[in-house]
Design an enzyme around this catalytic site. Structure first.
Site, PDB file in Angstrom:
ATOM      1  N   HIS A 170       0.839  -1.195   0.000  1.00  0.00           N
ATOM      2  CA  HIS A 170       0.000   0.000   0.000  1.00  0.00           C
ATOM      3  C   HIS A 170       0.877   1.250   0.000  1.00  0.00           C
ATOM      4  O   HIS A 170       1.971   1.255   0.588  1.00  0.00           O
ATOM      5  CB  HIS A 170      -0.898   0.036   1.240  1.00  0.00           C
ATOM      6  CG  HIS A 170      -1.731  -1.183   1.439  1.00  0.00           C
ATOM      7  ND1 HIS A 170      -2.667  -1.613   0.525  1.00  0.00           N
ATOM      8  CD2 HIS A 170      -1.763  -2.097   2.453  1.00  0.00           C
ATOM      9  CE1 HIS A 170      -3.240  -2.715   0.970  1.00  0.00           C
ATOM     10  NE2 HIS A 170      -2.713  -3.030   2.136  1.00  0.00           N
ATOM     11  N   GLU A 223      -1.559  -0.310   8.432  1.00  0.00           N
ATOM     12  CA  GLU A 223      -2.560  -1.154   9.087  1.00  0.00           C
ATOM     13  C   GLU A 223      -1.944  -1.956  10.216  1.00  0.00           C
ATOM     14  O   GLU A 223      -0.717  -2.035  10.355  1.00  0.00           O
ATOM     15  CB  GLU A 223      -3.221  -2.080   8.071  1.00  0.00           C
ATOM     16  CG  GLU A 223      -2.264  -2.998   7.348  1.00  0.00           C
ATOM     17  CD  GLU A 223      -2.943  -3.699   6.179  1.00  0.00           C
ATOM     18  OE1 GLU A 223      -3.350  -4.861   6.364  1.00  0.00           O
ATOM     19  OE2 GLU A 223      -3.044  -3.102   5.089  1.00  0.00           O
ATOM     20  N   HIS A 259       3.396  -7.362   1.926  1.00  0.00           N
ATOM     21  CA  HIS A 259       2.778  -8.257   2.902  1.00  0.00           C
ATOM     22  C   HIS A 259       1.658  -9.079   2.281  1.00  0.00           C
ATOM     23  O   HIS A 259       1.172  -8.778   1.187  1.00  0.00           O
ATOM     24  CB  HIS A 259       2.225  -7.457   4.094  1.00  0.00           C
ATOM     25  CG  HIS A 259       1.145  -6.484   3.713  1.00  0.00           C
ATOM     26  ND1 HIS A 259       1.395  -5.271   3.108  1.00  0.00           N
ATOM     27  CD2 HIS A 259      -0.201  -6.547   3.847  1.00  0.00           C
ATOM     28  CE1 HIS A 259       0.269  -4.637   2.892  1.00  0.00           C
ATOM     29  NE2 HIS A 259      -0.721  -5.390   3.327  1.00  0.00           N
ATOM     30  N   ARG A 303      -1.017  -4.897  -6.323  1.00  0.00           N
ATOM     31  CA  ARG A 303      -0.784  -6.331  -6.288  1.00  0.00           C
ATOM     32  C   ARG A 303       0.557  -6.654  -6.952  1.00  0.00           C
ATOM     33  O   ARG A 303       0.827  -6.209  -8.068  1.00  0.00           O
ATOM     34  CB  ARG A 303      -1.937  -7.045  -6.982  1.00  0.00           C
ATOM     35  CG  ARG A 303      -1.991  -8.547  -6.778  1.00  0.00           C
ATOM     36  CD  ARG A 303      -3.160  -9.168  -7.531  1.00  0.00           C
ATOM     37  NE  ARG A 303      -4.435  -8.751  -6.966  1.00  0.00           N
ATOM     38  CZ  ARG A 303      -5.507  -8.461  -7.700  1.00  0.00           C
ATOM     39  NH1 ARG A 303      -5.460  -8.518  -9.006  1.00  0.00           N
ATOM     40  NH2 ARG A 303      -6.628  -8.099  -7.105  1.00  0.00           N
TER      41      ARG A 303
END
Length: 311
Positions: free
Chosen positions: A94, A112, A169, A189
């Site tokens: 991200h 996150e 991740h 991705r």
């Protein structure tokens, strides 16, 4: 008044049925995510109770900012979700706020935090890369040297992980994860095990991934800060510029004082009650709610585990 929210479900190629264990009525046996507290356009939760019943969280954020301490942000800043990785998620990354703002129409970036609810034996996540320089990461993507480059970590229930923006991740097969994150749905991705959707391989986004990948030097084995308050266990995983995430293990009665103007609460196990300014709400596993600026006196009673997140 506590604001209870209706989760938004997302079906995924890697999803399954484990969200039923949280008491959810899932739409299919490929349900990958339950967005428990979200005002994001891709999953905007509906208020289930009180005078705002039927409105969405973004409507409250835009029209009743006083409920959130008049927090100066264009969009509701946080999101919580539960992820059922029956199969492995794609390996992805991200962007941070600056990159997302410029390249993704003003959206937030995405850092996150994960709490592992359950994990099958030998289940693992991908966390970071086995390289020391970004140039090596770019070369590995160019050469499609995926499996030899990803850093794999075996996980157990009850563990926490912080995944800052820029960290490559993935959640591996057999893991159920609770997430607190910035309110963003921007994902680049990198690798997807050659899976197909609609007779085509799912697209990758190496160009943007190369832009945002960061080589982390942080120790992924985060040491948590645990203390006993009124005979209840409070464990703080992380507190940074984006969010704080805390796990409470409550048995009996806890007089709770909000640390910020509003907090996000999810029941991940057990049941009981929350009493907010004299109003009683029954709590069961899987429920999600917000304590707002109007909520001055909060008492938790029962035997349950909560994840509480806030700015």
């Amino acid at each position: 008044m506590a604001l209870f929210l209706k989760p938004v479900f997302h079906e995924k190629i890697w999803g399954g049925t484990k969200l039923k264990s949280l008491g959810y009525d899932i739409p299919s046996d490929k349900t990958g995510e339950a967005w428990g507290i979200s005002a994001h356009p891709n999953g905007n939760c509906e208020i289930l109770n009180g005078p705002y019943k039927g409105q969405t969280l973004d409507q409250l954020w835009n029209n009743h900012r006083e409920l959130f301490g008049d927090f100066p942000s264009k969009d509701f800043p946080l999101m919580t979700k539960i992820v059922d990785a029956t199969e492995s998620l794609s390996v992805h990354v991200h962007p941070d706020d600056a990159y997302a703002f410029e390249k993704e129409a003003g959206q937030y970036g995405k850092s996150e935090c994960w709490y592992i609810i359950s994990a099958e034996e030998d289940a693992e996540i991908i966390y970071g890369l086995k390289v020391e320089q970004k140039s090596e990461a770019v070369e590995a993507l160019d050469d499609a040297a995926y499996e030899s480059t990803f850093n794999k970590v075996k996980v157990k229930p009850g563990e926490f992980y912080f995944i800052p923006a820029g960290t490559v991740h993935s959640i591996g097969a057999g893991i159920l994860v609770y997430e607190t994150m910035q309110s963003s749905d921007v994902t680049y991705r990198i690798y997807d095990y050659d899976r197909t959707e609609n007779d085509s391989k799912r697209p990758l986004d190496h160009k943007k991934a190369k832009d945002v990948i960061e080589i982390s030097t942080e120790n992924i084995n985060i040491s948590t800060d645990t203390e006993i308050i009124e005979n209840h266990r409070r464990t703080q995983l992380v507190s940074n510029d984006f969010f704080t995430m805390v796990k409470w293990e409550i048995s009996g009665t806890l007089n709770y004082m909000k640390p910020r103007e509003f907090v996000l609460v999810s029941v991940i196990d057990g049941d009981g009650q929350v009493i907010v300014d004299g109003e009683v709400y029954n709590l069961t596993k899987g429920q999600n709610f917000i304590l707002t600026s109007d909520d001055l006196d909060t008492i938790f009673e029962g035997d349950f585990e909560l994840i509480i997140s806030y700015l």
